[in-house]
Design a protein around this motif. Structure first.
Motif: not given
Lengths: 316, 555
Positions: A102-107, A149-150, A190-194
């Motif tokens: 998850l984190m790898g993809t979003s990053t 998310g919601l 998750l990637s939005l903020v990054h």
């Protein structure tokens, strides 16, 4: 270089010891503890709880508990979970892959999108695109991730039925396509903020590079804007981004607390939250040390990479 | 102790009427209680899969080790106990062939000698035969001082376990203890041939991949996500009818409900659908949503050692000042049911004749005036230097309870009573703060019974006060000699009718003394997909999945 590494290694060990002492003390001084969950069980007596405390070694003085834990850690034994008895390393291992995915993809998404938006924003400063990117970044940074998310689940799952409501895969399926399907919404959210953070940094770094003398010289020489951008600007602008990427490394491995909960993602973030909720000290301490090691490693790798790619910097 | 049956139940007409009345919603499913009905059993091969959504992750798979409610769903499916308890509170044989009692000679007249006859057609999931040796090993493991057992109460009284034959076991009890039969419905038998080889049973590989005799076999666990069980086609009983049973862990309750709506899960397990979603859930297409009584109670729990609460008048006044109806309707969406006792209303031992609570603020004020609690300069009542002020705690992050606290705070203020709200995280709240009675008052949802046995010694006997060195969790520090004597007598009495009289009186006394102010009995909002048959809720167990062996999809 080796002196630098040795020095950093020593500092890291001292840091880990300090972190572990503080973490262990704070955790164990919290009232309640791992056996509080049995307080409401009508069949558990006070004696049962005391017996369990003795079996788990919780009735020993705190400093003895710490030394015992630290001694075992040095021998490679990270302890056993109070909840299910499995070894802490096995518990971490079981959740690490999910988080990495998850984190790898979003990053990766965040870096790709953020770099592109940042560079385009800088080269087209004060354009409609730049304004939209700025406002978008402000919104993404201001609104909590769980809200996105919601809302995402509400729109794309319940209303449109495009993506699943969460989970890492469909139980009984688990094909690559199924994993990807489940990955879309949480990794985007998750990637939005990054993306926001990365694009703002990238924009500033690009603007900074664009104002450098070598760019002016290149322009004076008649080099095309496209070539200036590709050959002179992006490479220099990406340099400070390495630090940012290095700082991301720990979070790639330690997970996202809220997003993993909203999307029922079985990763490290949720493991930390659950373990804290149950006061599962060995797992919480394991995660704390793991995070600390990741932070130290992240910084070290960043330093080494920067020194390698930027000849002006020399590590001593 | 509950009613218990032998292989053939022998109900009186009164029992039958009572069971029908108690059954309610359960009665609808009664034909499916112990398995799929014969007419539907044309194809014997288990098929289909049911995903149960849970709010906490099951992690303890050795059923004898300390665990929480949510683990029970796995234990009931993978293991068998000597007995099971049905929704009517009747103990049924499981690994045993009959439920022992004084009439059939299984329990001696003095209640000290127990003899259990076992089935001869049971096999462990690895193919090894089950025998009385496994039962002996299990009972001895529970009291092994190095083993992290769950509850030892009752088991600690067992002496001289004798394996009479592979299908018969006997033991002697240190003292007569009628609730033990109920305790045994929650004591799952583990395999001797696997666990006896373990140097440390606390860290045995078995604990992560259990081998039982139950209707489902262990398949795999994806930590933090779900675990899968697969049908045991060699099961000795009727069932299972589904091929796979999956327990899916969804920690956020809104997400749990969303996944029920979206169809990702087939059945909502603990902690069920939250009351605020009940109205909408009922309207969902292709879903069956029902309110079902639980055995847990919400109460305003008092620490009777605090000088403010020692006087009965104060407790009566506070109780009269609680507008229960508004709380239930206004805050809890009408889901729970008001109660005056700790005994579930579906229990054989429930006393329905207790005085009914009336919300009356004027009466509350009058009681306090008459008792000499007069308002001081600050508007707060006081007597002999003791201000009628106290703190109230509950688990932080529970919005409904927090609203309830604010509501009560305002009502009590009108009465001249000061209540401060001081909430704590669950991991702090239910530790020493609760067990050692360090609170003034708390709002707590708790069960009093183990299985369906009415024995509440652990919660209400004066020797169970943990803060005074007692063995149990009488955290209100309630002490009434008559209640003590009744509880002692009740634990030695095996006849259900005699016990009913005893525990009815206990309920009367507790209602009179008000060591806690009963608010309501919880109902769970259970939801499942249309098409799932055989689902029978059972308030006498802690899990909705107690009879997953009987579940099947309508073809």
């Amino acid at each position: 270089m080796s002196a630098f590494l040795l020095n950093r290694l020593f500092q890291s060990i001292v840091l880990l010891v300090i972190v572990s002492i503080i973490g262990f003390t704070v955790l164990n001084l919290m009232p309640g503890g791992p056996l509080a969950q049995f307080g409401l069980d009508p069949g558990m007596t006070q004696k049962d709880v005391e017996r369990l405390a003795a079996q788990l070694g919780l009735n020993r003085p705190l400093w003895i508990q710490y030394l015992d834990w630290a001694w075992r850690l040095m021998q490679g034994d990270w302890g056993h979970s109070f909840r299910d008895g499995s070894s802490v390393l096995a518990v971490i291992g079981r959740h690490l892959l999910a988080t990495l995915l998850l984190m790898g993809t979003s990053t990766a998404l965040a870096i790709a999108a953020g770099t592109w938006i940042g560079i385009r924003g800088a080269t087209q400063r004060y354009s409609l695109f730049d304004y939209c990117a700025t406002v978008g970044a402000m919104v993404a940074l201001s609104v909590p991730t769980f809200w996105f998310g919601l809302i995402g689940i509400y729109i794309f799952t319940l209303k449109l039925g495009w993506v699943p409501a969460g989970n890492m895969y469909t139980i009984g399926d688990g094909s690559v396509l199924d994993y990807l399907h489940h990955l879309i919404l949480p990794s985007l959210v998750l990637s939005l903020v990054h993306v926001a953070i990365w694009s703002r940094y990238m924009r500033t770094a690009t603007l900074d590079a664009l104002s450098q003398d070598f760019v002016k010289t290149a322009r004076a020489k008649g080099v095309s804007e496209r070539r200036i951008l590709l050959k002179h600007v992006i490479g220099n602008a990406l340099l400070p981004m390495i630090t940012l990427a290095g700082m991301q490394l720990p979070s790639i491995l330690t997970g996202a607390l809220v997003t993993e909960t909203v999307f029922t993602w079985p990763g490290m973030g949720r493991l930390f939250l659950d373990s804290l909720g149950y006061s599962d000290y060995p797992v919480v301490m394991g995660l704390l040390i793991f995070s600390a090691i990741m932070v130290v490693l992240g910084n070290l790798i960043t330093d080494i990479v920067i020194a390698t790619v930027d000849p002006r910097i020399r590590l001593a | 102790m509950t009613k218990h049956s032998a292989t053939t139940s022998n109900y009186s007409r009164r029992d039958a009427l009572r069971m029908v009345a108690i059954g309610g919603a359960v009665g609808i499913f009664a034909p499916n209680l112990l398995g799929k009905p014969a007419f539907a059993r044309a194809s014997a091969k288990p098929s289909g899969r049911i995903i149960v959504g849970l709010g906490q992750e099951p992690t303890v798979f050795n059923p004898l080790m300390a665990h929480i409610e949510v683990d029970d769903g796995v234990h009931f499916s993978v293991f068998d106990a000597l007995f099971r308890i049905d929704p009517q509170g009747v103990i049924q044989p499981n690994l045993a062939v009959e439920v022992p009692n004084q009439k059939n000679g299984g329990i001696s007249e003095d209640g000290l000698k127990w003899r259990i006859r076992l089935r001869d057609d049971v096999r462990w999931h690895d193919g090894k035969p089950f025998s009385a040796e496994d039962v002996k090993f299990t009972l001895e493991l529970i009291t092994n001082p190095n083993f992290r057992s769950w509850r030892t109460a009752g088991h600690a009284l067992v002496r001289d376990i004798t394996v009479v034959s592979p299908t018969e076991i006997s033991w002697r009890m240190e003292e007569a203890f009628a609730p033990y039969l109920s305790f045994l419905t929650e004591t799952f038998i583990v395999p001797k041939h696997i666990l006896e080889k373990e140097a440390n049973p606390n860290n045995a590989a078995f604990n992560q991949a259990p081998v039982g005799t139950g209707a489902f076999k262990w398949e795999k666990r994806v930590a933090g996500d779900h675990l899968e069980l697969v049908a045991n086609t060699e099961y000795f009983g009727d069932g299972p009818h589904i091929e796979r049973l999956v327990f899916k862990y969804i920690p956020d309750l809104t997400v749990l409900y969303t996944q029920f709506k979206s169809g990702d899960i087939d059945l909502v397990g603990q902690p069920y659908i939250t009351p605020d979603h009940y109205g909408e859930a009922k309207t969902l297409p292709n879903r069956v949503v029902t309110l079902l009584p639980r055995t847990s109670f919400e109460s305003f729990y008092l620490n009777l050692e605090r000088p403010q609460f020692r006087e009965l008048a104060v407790r009566e006044a506070l109780y009269a000042a609680i507008d229960k109806e508004s709380v239930i309707q206004g805050l809890y969406y009408g889901v729970p049911t008001p109660t005056e006792t700790f005994m579930p209303r579906q229990s054989f031992f429930f006393n329905a004749n207790l005085p009914l609570h009336q919300f009356d603020l004027n009466r509350a004020a009058k009681i306090l005036d008459q008792a000499g609690w007069a308002k001081g300069a600050d508007g707060i009542r006081a007597k002999n230097g003791v201000r009628l002020a106290f703190s109230n705690s509950t688990t932080s992050g529970d919005p409904l309870r927090e609203q309830l606290q604010q509501f009560l705070q305002q009502t009590f203020a009108q009465l001249g009573v000061e209540m401060k709200i001081s909430n704590l995280p669950a991991a702090v709240m239910w530790g020493e703060f609760w067990m050692q009675s360090q609170f003034d008052s708390v709002i707590v949802g708790s069960s009093y019974l183990i299985g369906a046995d009415p024995d509440v010694t652990n919660r209400l006997h004066s020797r169970s006060i943990g803060a005074k060195g007692g063995r149990g969790s009488n955290n209100a520090q309630y002490a009434n000699p008559e209640v003590d004597a009744l509880l002692d007598k009740g634990a030695r009495t095996f006849d259900p009718d005699a016990r009913r009289a005893i525990y009815s009186r206990v309920q009367e006394l507790v209602r009179r003394d008000l060591p806690f102010l009963p608010l309501y009995q919880s109902n769970s909002v259970e939801g499942l997909k249309k098409g799932i048959n055989g689902f029978v809720p059972n308030g006498n167990t802690r899990t909705e999945s107690w009879n997953a062996l009987a579940w099947y999809w309508a073809s």
